[in-house]
Design a protein around this motif. Structure first.
Motif, PDB file in Angstrom:
ATOM      1  N   VAL A 184     -74.509  -6.670 -25.350  1.00  0.00           N
ATOM      2  CA  VAL A 184     -73.309  -6.872 -26.158  1.00  0.00           C
ATOM      3  C   VAL A 184     -73.646  -6.857 -27.641  1.00  0.00           C
ATOM      4  CG1 VAL A 184     -71.501  -8.540 -26.745  1.00  0.00           C
ATOM      5  CG2 VAL A 184     -72.071  -8.110 -24.353  1.00  0.00           C
ATOM      6  N   SER A 185     -74.782  -7.452 -27.986  1.00  0.00           N
ATOM      7  CA  SER A 185     -75.213  -7.488 -29.383  1.00  0.00           C
ATOM      8  C   SER A 185     -76.698  -7.132 -29.453  1.00  0.00           C
ATOM      9  CB  SER A 185     -74.950  -8.887 -29.982  1.00  0.00           C
ATOM     10  OG  SER A 185     -75.566  -9.884 -29.181  1.00  0.00           O
ATOM     11  N   GLU A 186     -77.273  -7.204 -30.636  1.00  0.00           N
ATOM     12  CA  GLU A 186     -78.664  -6.828 -30.814  1.00  0.00           C
ATOM     13  C   GLU A 186     -79.585  -8.023 -30.587  1.00  0.00           C
ATOM     14  OE1 GLU A 186     -78.938  -5.215 -34.706  1.00  0.00           O
ATOM     15  OE2 GLU A 186     -77.846  -3.387 -34.216  1.00  0.00           O
ATOM     16  N   GLY A 187     -80.865  -7.740 -30.404  1.00  0.00           N
ATOM     17  CA  GLY A 187     -81.856  -8.801 -30.268  1.00  0.00           C
ATOM     18  C   GLY A 187     -82.310  -9.002 -28.842  1.00  0.00           C
ATOM     19  N   ARG A 188     -83.512  -9.611 -28.702  1.00  0.00           N
ATOM     20  CA  ARG A 188     -84.054  -9.863 -27.365  1.00  0.00           C
ATOM     21  C   ARG A 188     -83.255 -10.911 -26.600  1.00  0.00           C
ATOM     22  NH1 ARG A 188     -90.257 -11.094 -28.470  1.00  0.00           N
ATOM     23  NH2 ARG A 188     -89.296 -12.324 -30.126  1.00  0.00           N
ATOM     24  N   ASP A 189     -82.539 -11.767 -27.334  1.00  0.00           N
ATOM     25  CA  ASP A 189     -81.746 -12.808 -26.674  1.00  0.00           C
ATOM     26  C   ASP A 189     -80.274 -12.438 -26.579  1.00  0.00           C
ATOM     27  OD1 ASP A 189     -81.112 -12.936 -29.322  1.00  0.00           O
ATOM     28  OD2 ASP A 189     -81.376 -15.103 -29.540  1.00  0.00           O
ATOM     29  N   ALA A 190     -79.966 -11.131 -26.654  1.00  0.00           N
ATOM     30  CA  ALA A 190     -78.568 -10.685 -26.621  1.00  0.00           C
ATOM     31  C   ALA A 190     -77.930 -10.965 -25.265  1.00  0.00           C
ATOM     32  CB  ALA A 190     -78.489  -9.188 -26.914  1.00  0.00           C
ATOM     33  N   ILE A 191     -76.633 -11.167 -25.275  1.00  0.00           N
ATOM     34  CA  ILE A 191     -75.879 -11.298 -24.025  1.00  0.00           C
ATOM     35  C   ILE A 191     -75.844  -9.946 -23.328  1.00  0.00           C
ATOM     36  CG2 ILE A 191     -73.537 -11.535 -23.103  1.00  0.00           C
ATOM     37  CD1 ILE A 191     -73.080 -13.873 -24.843  1.00  0.00           C
ATOM     38  N   GLY A 192     -76.098  -9.958 -22.034  1.00  0.00           N
ATOM     39  CA  GLY A 192     -75.999  -8.736 -21.243  1.00  0.00           C
ATOM     40  C   GLY A 192     -74.696  -8.710 -20.477  1.00  0.00           C
ATOM     41  N   LYS A 193     -73.975  -7.625 -20.580  1.00  0.00           N
ATOM     42  CA  LYS A 193     -72.709  -7.476 -19.852  1.00  0.00           C
ATOM     43  C   LYS A 193     -72.972  -6.655 -18.592  1.00  0.00           C
ATOM     44  CE  LYS A 193     -67.877  -6.189 -20.448  1.00  0.00           C
ATOM     45  NZ  LYS A 193     -66.875  -5.685 -21.374  1.00  0.00           N
ATOM     46  N   VAL A 194     -72.713  -7.250 -17.447  1.00  0.00           N
ATOM     47  CA  VAL A 194     -72.979  -6.599 -16.161  1.00  0.00           C
ATOM     48  C   VAL A 194     -71.660  -6.175 -15.530  1.00  0.00           C
ATOM     49  CG1 VAL A 194     -74.061  -6.821 -13.897  1.00  0.00           C
ATOM     50  CG2 VAL A 194     -74.993  -8.079 -15.850  1.00  0.00           C
ATOM     51  N   SER A 195     -71.570  -4.930 -15.110  1.00  0.00           N
ATOM     52  CA  SER A 195     -70.388  -4.424 -14.413  1.00  0.00           C
ATOM     53  C   SER A 195     -70.827  -3.875 -13.057  1.00  0.00           C
ATOM     54  CB  SER A 195     -69.702  -3.308 -15.213  1.00  0.00           C
ATOM     55  OG  SER A 195     -69.199  -3.800 -16.427  1.00  0.00           O
ATOM     56  N   VAL A 196     -70.129  -4.275 -12.012  1.00  0.00           N
ATOM     57  CA  VAL A 196     -70.436  -3.773 -10.678  1.00  0.00           C
ATOM     58  C   VAL A 196     -69.162  -3.284 -10.021  1.00  0.00           C
ATOM     59  CG1 VAL A 196     -72.358  -5.395 -10.420  1.00  0.00           C
ATOM     60  CG2 VAL A 196     -70.116  -5.989  -9.486  1.00  0.00           C
ATOM     61  N   ARG A 197     -69.333  -2.436  -9.031  1.00  0.00           N
ATOM     62  CA  ARG A 197     -68.212  -1.983  -8.219  1.00  0.00           C
ATOM     63  C   ARG A 197     -68.683  -1.970  -6.768  1.00  0.00           C
ATOM     64  NH1 ARG A 197     -63.679  -0.122 -10.101  1.00  0.00           N
ATOM     65  NH2 ARG A 197     -64.571   0.322 -12.149  1.00  0.00           N
ATOM     66  N   VAL A 198     -67.901  -2.586  -5.897  1.00  0.00           N
ATOM     67  CA  VAL A 198     -68.290  -2.686  -4.497  1.00  0.00           C
ATOM     68  C   VAL A 198     -67.163  -2.173  -3.609  1.00  0.00           C
ATOM     69  CG1 VAL A 198     -69.725  -4.714  -4.970  1.00  0.00           C
ATOM     70  CG2 VAL A 198     -67.380  -5.034  -4.170  1.00  0.00           C
ATOM     71  N   CYS A 199     -67.511  -1.855  -2.366  1.00  0.00           N
ATOM     72  CA  CYS A 199     -66.504  -1.496  -1.376  1.00  0.00           C
ATOM     73  C   CYS A 199     -66.878  -2.155  -0.053  1.00  0.00           C
ATOM     74  CB  CYS A 199     -66.384   0.016  -1.212  1.00  0.00           C
ATOM     75  SG  CYS A 199     -67.872   0.814  -0.580  1.00  0.00           S
ATOM     76  N   ARG A 200     -65.922  -2.257   0.837  1.00  0.00           N
ATOM     77  CA  ARG A 200     -66.163  -2.894   2.134  1.00  0.00           C
ATOM     78  C   ARG A 200     -66.703  -1.849   3.096  1.00  0.00           C
ATOM     79  NH1 ARG A 200     -61.538  -6.644   4.424  1.00  0.00           N
ATOM     80  NH2 ARG A 200     -63.219  -6.890   5.928  1.00  0.00           N
ATOM     81  N   ARG A 201     -68.021  -1.767   3.168  1.00  0.00           N
ATOM     82  CA  ARG A 201     -68.664  -0.809   4.055  1.00  0.00           C
ATOM     83  C   ARG A 201     -70.099  -1.257   4.302  1.00  0.00           C
ATOM     84  NH1 ARG A 201     -70.162   4.693   2.747  1.00  0.00           N
ATOM     85  NH2 ARG A 201     -69.056   4.459   0.773  1.00  0.00           N
ATOM     86  N   ALA A 202     -70.630  -0.907   5.434  1.00  0.00           N
ATOM     87  CA  ALA A 202     -71.995  -1.305   5.771  1.00  0.00           C
ATOM     88  C   ALA A 202     -72.988  -0.677   4.803  1.00  0.00           C
ATOM     89  CB  ALA A 202     -72.310  -0.882   7.202  1.00  0.00           C
ATOM     90  N   PRO A 203     -74.143  -1.296   4.617  1.00  0.00           N
ATOM     91  CA  PRO A 203     -75.182  -0.710   3.750  1.00  0.00           C
ATOM     92  C   PRO A 203     -75.519   0.702   4.189  1.00  0.00           C
ATOM     93  CG  PRO A 203     -75.765  -2.950   4.357  1.00  0.00           C
ATOM     94  CD  PRO A 203     -74.577  -2.581   5.190  1.00  0.00           C
ATOM     95  N   PRO A 204     -75.962   1.555   3.261  1.00  0.00           N
ATOM     96  CA  PRO A 204     -76.200   2.966   3.587  1.00  0.00           C
ATOM     97  C   PRO A 204     -77.382   3.160   4.530  1.00  0.00           C
ATOM     98  CG  PRO A 204     -77.014   2.465   1.395  1.00  0.00           C
ATOM     99  CD  PRO A 204     -76.280   1.248   1.860  1.00  0.00           C
ATOM    100  N   ARG A 205     -77.273   4.215   5.357  1.00  0.00           N
ATOM    101  CA  ARG A 205     -78.402   4.608   6.192  1.00  0.00           C
ATOM    102  C   ARG A 205     -79.459   5.277   5.322  1.00  0.00           C
ATOM    103  NH1 ARG A 205     -73.901   6.742   8.495  1.00  0.00           N
ATOM    104  NH2 ARG A 205     -74.604   8.825   7.862  1.00  0.00           N
ATOM    105  N   GLU A 206     -80.606   5.529   5.913  1.00  0.00           N
ATOM    106  CA  GLU A 206     -81.698   6.132   5.147  1.00  0.00           C
ATOM    107  C   GLU A 206     -81.337   7.532   4.662  1.00  0.00           C
ATOM    108  OE1 GLU A 206     -85.328   6.071   7.267  1.00  0.00           O
ATOM    109  OE2 GLU A 206     -85.465   3.881   7.366  1.00  0.00           O
ATOM    110  N   ASP A 207     -80.536   8.267   5.458  1.00  0.00           N
ATOM    111  CA  ASP A 207     -80.170   9.631   5.102  1.00  0.00           C
ATOM    112  C   ASP A 207     -78.868   9.711   4.319  1.00  0.00           C
ATOM    113  OD1 ASP A 207     -78.564   8.789   7.152  1.00  0.00           O
ATOM    114  OD2 ASP A 207     -78.540  10.734   8.195  1.00  0.00           O
ATOM    115  N   GLU A 208     -78.316   8.575   3.883  1.00  0.00           N
ATOM    116  CA  GLU A 208     -77.031   8.540   3.190  1.00  0.00           C
ATOM    117  C   GLU A 208     -77.226   8.085   1.750  1.00  0.00           C
ATOM    118  OE1 GLU A 208     -72.605   6.463   3.704  1.00  0.00           O
ATOM    119  OE2 GLU A 208     -74.263   5.913   5.006  1.00  0.00           O
TER     120      GLU A 208
END
Length: 615
Positions: free
Chosen positions: A523-547
């Motif tokens: 969000v701002s500069e410096g080693r102690d800056a706030i980090g903004k985390v954004s995620v997106r999820v869906c209702r589905r089983a974890p991926p297979r090895e080939d997916e």
């Protein structure tokens, strides 16, 4: 000796070639003089377009209606679905920004969308704070040219003091033949019927010709003449697929305005998509062609490549008032705040080089540019950062009190906040101040916006999160309170600390959750800056090895969560829980609430009664 010419002797005619050269010289002199005159005029015009002159405003210009469709078309961006709380938050800010018309949703689409439009009309419709027009924002709903759609739309928007029904029907031959399977005559009849029905309930009706950019102009002029007779007040000419070029769009608007019977009695509107990167250019050319309403979105979000960006259109009018025949009543100092709020709610980050609101919009790295800006900002900045709401960075520390914090919020434009929101935000501010020396304006904005995007109810609550990493098996231990009030402590491992945390949370929640997007930015500069985390999820089983792990299937609903924290592991956990709680809010069968399993290897369960005894 020179020969003596007698008085009666006629002078010789110059050779033909000489006559031709003299004529060319005279013509060249005339052209040069004309160029010099035009050059002086042009330079005078350029002087009028300097940065100093660009601040002047023509009070006699008509006001351009800013129609914002972030809550409707913007929400159609993949993954940008908003809940009711988020729509209310954004609608409040759009009103404060000075938007004239807010298209709050598509009421017939779902019960949730209907309720969102209805609540926006009831709660945001009457607001007058920071509105230069002195009038509240008009609340609009979209409907197909079908009576049940129109009726449902009116039921939602009627609660606002100023409201509008926006109905539409495709007019291009490709849509009429392949999608609607109706003739041009039937298209006119259905459009007139829809407008007449809408007009019987609402005074303000808008009609859109879907795919107007690929429609026959003569046919549209005929159709528009009929809907004007039916009582329409605004006609929208959408470039639905972003197909036309600026010159074509200007000529189309001008043609329709000049050739539609009654065209001078209504407001013409633009709605441009960005498939070829021309949405803003087309919108501005539409204004030059006679449009007096523009349909735009914050950050340009929308279907496919997005819509015309509100901030770019408005700042073009603000920066080049001599070029455009209209003015806007938008409070430009609210632009940056609104942009960041939309980013927080939707999880759609703005690219750094995005005009007006991008991180690099006012950044200068080249030495020549830096030298020029230091000597005079106008050398390389055609608008000031303050004009779009970017202010100098002031800092607060751990010794700052609640009064100073509240005052800073008001200075940043966060007025009228709920006391509980301020209380929670102040606690997080103090926690942040304990972890870093100073807290900047950007940090405070991230903290506040993080509170805005939280679900209305946190069914699953993250209490603590502890991580051990730096070895072969990173381990995370989480404490989570379930919807029934039980506190569950569980642990898991992962390939890294974030995966370990998410695996531990998933063990507690016990539903198939797949992470499809994970993003961290400072969000701002410096080693102690706030980090903004954004995620997106869906209702589905974890991926297979080939997916592919981050693949999203068509029609799959995703849920966005975000958090701002100095500790990005803690922020990652909070963002994940945020997304899960949004998923819970839309869980009609209450499956997520029933998935509480007490007996699980390595799990500690504390029931509410035991928890009170421990306390």
């Amino acid at each position: 000796d020179k020969p003596v010419r007698s008085e009666s002797q006629e002078p010789r005619a110059p050779p033909p070639i000489l006559t031709m050269l003299q004529a060319c010289t005279r013509a060249a002199n005339a052209i040069s003089a004309n160029i010099r005159r035009n050059s002086r005029r042009s330079m005078g015009g350029l002087r009028m377009l300097s940065s100093e002159a660009a601040t002047t405003k023509d009070e006699d210009k008509p006001v351009l209606t800013i129609f914002d469709t972030t809550l409707r078309d913007g929400e159609q961006s993949p993954g940008a679905t908003m809940n009711i709380k988020e729509k209310i938050t954004l609608a409040t800010q759009l009103s404060r920004l000075g938007v004239d018309v807010c298209e709050a949703g598509f009421p017939i689409a779902s019960d949730g969308d209907f309720e969102a439009v209805k609540i926006v009309a009831q709660e945001i419709g009457p607001l007058l704070e920071n509105r230069a027009s002195g009038k509240p924002m008009r609340i609009c709903g979209l409907s197909r040219a079908i009576e049940k759609d129109i009726e449902r739309c009116y039921e939602a928007v009627q609660h606002a003091p100023l409201h509008r029904i926006h109905t539409f029907l495709a007019t291009s031959d490709i849509h009429l033949k392949n999608k609607l399977k109706i003739s041009r005559t039937e298209c006119i009849q259905q459009s007139v019927k829809a407008v007449s029905f809408a007009r019987s309930m609402c005074e303000d009706v808008e009609f859109s010709a879907e795919d107007a950019g690929r429609s026959d102009p003569a046919f549209m002029a005929e159709l528009f003449g009929e809907v004007i007779k039916a009582g329409v007040g605004t006609i929208n000419v959408p470039d639905t697929v972003g197909f036309v070029t600026p010159r074509e769009y200007c000529e189309l608007i001008r043609y329709l305005k000049d050739n539609t019977p009654g065209g001078d009695s209504i407001t013409w509107s633009t709605h441009c998509h960005n498939d070829l990167g021309l949405a803003v250019a087309n919108t501005l050319e539409g204004v030059m062609g006679g449009a007096r309403q523009v349909e735009v979105t914050i950050n340009g979000i929308g279907e496919r490549a997005g819509n015309a960006s509100l901030e770019e259109v408005v700042m073009a009018l603000y920066t080049r008032p001599q070029v455009f025949p209209v003015k806007s009543l938008v409070d430009t100092t609210q632009i940056t705040r609104t942009s960041r709020m939309v980013t927080s709610v939707t999880g759609m980050s703005v690219q750094p080089n995005k005009a007006i609101v991008g991180a690099n919009a006012f950044a200068h790295e080249a030495g020549i540019h830096q030298d020029g800006v230091l000597k005079h900002a106008a050398t390389y900045e055609i608008m000031s950062p303050a004009s779009v709401g970017l202010k100098s960075t002031l800092v607060l520390g751990k010794h700052s009190g609640k009064a100073a914090f509240s005052n800073r919020l008001e200075e940043l434009g966060y007025t009228g906040l709920d006391k509980e929101v301020i209380k929670v935000a102040f606690k997080k501010f103090k926690d942040t101040a304990d972890q870093k020396k100073t807290v900047t304006d950007a940090d405070i904005q991230a903290i506040i916006e993080n509170e805005f995007v939280k679900p209305a109810e946190e069914s699953w609550k993250l209490n603590t999160c502890h991580v051990s990493c730096g070895h072969d098996h990173p381990t995370a231990t989480v404490s989570i309170t379930t919807p029934s009030g039980k506190t569950i402590i569980d642990a898991s491992t992962g390939g890294g600390p974030v995966e370990a945390v998410y695996n531990a949370i998933s063990r507690v929640v016990r539903v198939p959750i797949r992470l499809v997007q994970y993003q961290v930015e400072a969000v701002s500069e410096g080693r102690d800056a706030i980090g903004k985390v954004s995620v997106r999820v869906c209702r589905r089983a974890p991926p297979r090895e080939d997916e592919e792990a981050l693949a999203v299937q068509e029609e799959e609903v995703t849920y966005h969560g975000s958090s701002a924290h100095v500790d990005i592991i803690q922020g990652s956990a909070e963002a994940f829980m945020n997304a899960i709680n949004k998923m819970v809010a839309e869980d009609e069968e209450n499956e997520l609430q029933r998935k509480e399993v007490e007996f699980w290897p390595g799990r500690v369960v504390i029931n509410p009664r035991e928890q009170r005894q421990l306390v």
